[in-house]
Design a protein around this motif. Sequence first.
Motif, mmCIF file in Angstrom:
data_model
loop_
_atom_site.group_PDB
_atom_site.id
_atom_site.type_symbol
_atom_site.label_atom_id
_atom_site.label_comp_id
_atom_site.label_asym_id
_atom_site.label_seq_id
_atom_site.Cartn_x
_atom_site.Cartn_y
_atom_site.Cartn_z
ATOM 1 N N GLY A 40 0.815 -1.219 0.000
ATOM 2 C CA GLY A 40 0.000 0.000 0.000
ATOM 3 C C GLY A 40 0.838 1.254 0.000
ATOM 4 O O GLY A 40 0.536 2.223 -0.706
ATOM 5 N N THR A 41 1.910 1.260 0.775
ATOM 6 C CA THR A 41 2.806 2.410 0.805
ATOM 7 C C THR A 41 3.429 2.641 -0.565
ATOM 8 O O THR A 41 3.497 3.772 -1.052
ATOM 9 C CB THR A 41 3.910 2.203 1.853
ATOM 10 O OG1 THR A 41 3.299 1.992 3.130
ATOM 11 C CG2 THR A 41 4.828 3.402 1.933
ATOM 12 N N PHE A 42 3.858 1.570 -1.199
ATOM 13 C CA PHE A 42 4.447 1.682 -2.534
ATOM 14 C C PHE A 42 3.429 2.226 -3.539
ATOM 15 O O PHE A 42 3.731 3.142 -4.300
ATOM 16 C CB PHE A 42 4.977 0.323 -2.994
ATOM 17 C CG PHE A 42 5.416 0.311 -4.423
ATOM 18 C CD1 PHE A 42 6.590 0.935 -4.806
ATOM 19 C CD2 PHE A 42 4.647 -0.307 -5.395
ATOM 20 C CE1 PHE A 42 6.996 0.940 -6.129
ATOM 21 C CE2 PHE A 42 5.039 -0.314 -6.716
ATOM 22 C CZ PHE A 42 6.214 0.311 -7.086
ATOM 23 N N LEU A 43 2.219 1.670 -3.532
ATOM 24 C CA LEU A 43 1.206 2.115 -4.496
ATOM 25 C C LEU A 43 0.811 3.568 -4.272
ATOM 26 O O LEU A 43 0.607 4.327 -5.220
ATOM 27 C CB LEU A 43 -0.023 1.215 -4.423
ATOM 28 C CG LEU A 43 0.147 -0.199 -4.968
ATOM 29 C CD1 LEU A 43 -1.104 -1.022 -4.710
ATOM 30 C CD2 LEU A 43 0.471 -0.167 -6.446
ATOM 31 N N LEU A 44 0.686 3.987 -3.018
ATOM 32 C CA LEU A 44 0.305 5.368 -2.734
ATOM 33 C C LEU A 44 1.433 6.349 -3.025
ATOM 34 O O LEU A 44 1.180 7.531 -3.254
ATOM 35 C CB LEU A 44 -0.143 5.505 -1.285
ATOM 36 C CG LEU A 44 -1.455 4.811 -0.941
ATOM 37 C CD1 LEU A 44 -1.736 4.934 0.545
ATOM 38 C CD2 LEU A 44 -2.602 5.374 -1.756
#
Length: 92
Positions: free
Chosen positions: A25-29
Motif C-alpha cells: 500500500g505504501t508503494f502504491l500510494l
Amino acid sequence: MRDWISRWGISQKIVASFIVLIIIGTFLLSLPVSQHLGSQSTYFDHFFHAASLVTVTGLVDTPIAHTYSFFGAGDLFNFNANWWVRNYDHCS
C-alpha cells in the motif's frame, strides 16, 4: 519457501500479512500516478495511510480528496471499502 511459511503459527501469518499489505500500500500510494499534482504528502504520509487502512483505524493526516488521484483513491478503496464509504465526504 512454502515449507518455511507453513511452519509459522497463525499469529505469525497474520502479522506477516499486515506487514506485506502495508508495504504494498505504501508503494502504491507513493507512485506519482496516485497523487494529485502539487501534492505535498511525504513517504511517511503514504505509510501512515496504508498502515491506518490495513489496520482499519481510519486515521488520516492529510485530506484524502486533495492528496490522491482517482488511482490513489482506488488503492485506498481496495484497502478498506467500508472506511472509504463512511468518510470520503468528510475529507473534501
